[in-house]
Design a protein around this motif. Structure first.
Motif, PDB file in Angstrom:
ATOM      1  N   ASP A   1       0.845  -1.204   0.000  1.00 23.24           N
ATOM      2  CA  ASP A   1       0.000   0.000   0.000  1.00 23.24           C
ATOM      3  C   ASP A   1       0.880   1.253   0.000  1.00 23.24           C
ATOM      4  O   ASP A   1       1.087   1.888   1.035  1.00 23.24           O
ATOM      5  CB  ASP A   1      -0.916  -0.032   1.225  1.00 23.24           C
ATOM      6  CG  ASP A   1      -1.929   1.091   1.228  1.00 23.24           C
ATOM      7  OD1 ASP A   1      -2.015   1.826   0.218  1.00 23.24           O
ATOM      8  OD2 ASP A   1      -2.627   1.248   2.244  1.00 23.24           O
ATOM      9  N   LEU A   2       1.383   1.619  -1.159  1.00 24.00           N
ATOM     10  CA  LEU A   2       2.298   2.752  -1.266  1.00 24.00           C
ATOM     11  C   LEU A   2       1.630   4.088  -0.944  1.00 24.00           C
ATOM     12  O   LEU A   2       2.284   5.018  -0.486  1.00 24.00           O
ATOM     13  CB  LEU A   2       2.906   2.802  -2.669  1.00 24.00           C
ATOM     14  CG  LEU A   2       3.740   1.591  -3.075  1.00 24.00           C
ATOM     15  CD1 LEU A   2       4.211   1.737  -4.511  1.00 24.00           C
ATOM     16  CD2 LEU A   2       4.913   1.404  -2.139  1.00 24.00           C
ATOM     17  N   ALA A   3       0.336   4.204  -1.197  1.00 27.81           N
ATOM     18  CA  ALA A   3      -0.359   5.482  -1.001  1.00 27.81           C
ATOM     19  C   ALA A   3      -1.013   5.588   0.375  1.00 27.81           C
ATOM     20  O   ALA A   3      -1.555   6.630   0.703  1.00 27.81           O
ATOM     21  CB  ALA A   3      -1.419   5.661  -2.080  1.00 27.81           C
TER      22      ALA A   3
END
Length: 142
Positions: A33-35
């Motif tokens: 979950d980069l964001a």
């Protein structure tokens, strides 16, 4: 003797999965979950695995044969084809949706993770489906 060696290595791998957090799907999903709630700690696990494999392969291949087998068994196919790409994408999608890949799913099952009980049957069903598709592909005339 090979069974004992494989058992010991499997146990070591399972312990590594638990210690690194790879058997916890929430940790894996946070890594992906980069964001949102990105957790970069699994990058260090992957980096450690790459360094270990890099050094290990160089040491092992200096030997004439493995310790517990008569010869090395290496992949012979070198090309990147459509089935490889589709299989890799399917694996990645499943990993991203479920937070598990096969090894950690088995480890998490033994630890009582409820999500693994849903993931494993679907993983085995996907493996059976992939085997059927591959056998039909081989059996079909060219």
């Amino acid at each position: 003797m090979p069974f004992v060696v494989n058992l010991a290595l499997g146990l070591l791998f399972g312990i590594g999965l638990i210690v690194s957090g790879m058997s916890d799907p929430a940790k894996v999903l946070d890594f992906l979950d980069l964001a949102g709630t990105w957790d970069p700690s699994l990058a260090f696990v992957m980096g450690g695995a790459v360094v270990t494999a890099f050094v290990g392969y160089r040491l092992v291949f200096k030997r004439q044969k493995p310790l517990a087998a008569t010869s090395f068994q290496l992949p012979t196919m070198k090309k990147i084809d459509r089935p490889l790409l589709l299989g890799s994408a399917t694996f990645g999608i499943g990993w991203g949706l479920g937070g598990f890949c096969p090894g950690p799913a088995l480890t998490a099952t033994l630890l009582g993770a409820v999500g693994a009980y849903a993931f494993l049957p679907m993983m085995f069903a996907g493996m059976c489906l992939a085997r059927k598709v591959a056998s039909r592909r081989v059996a079909a005339p060219a």
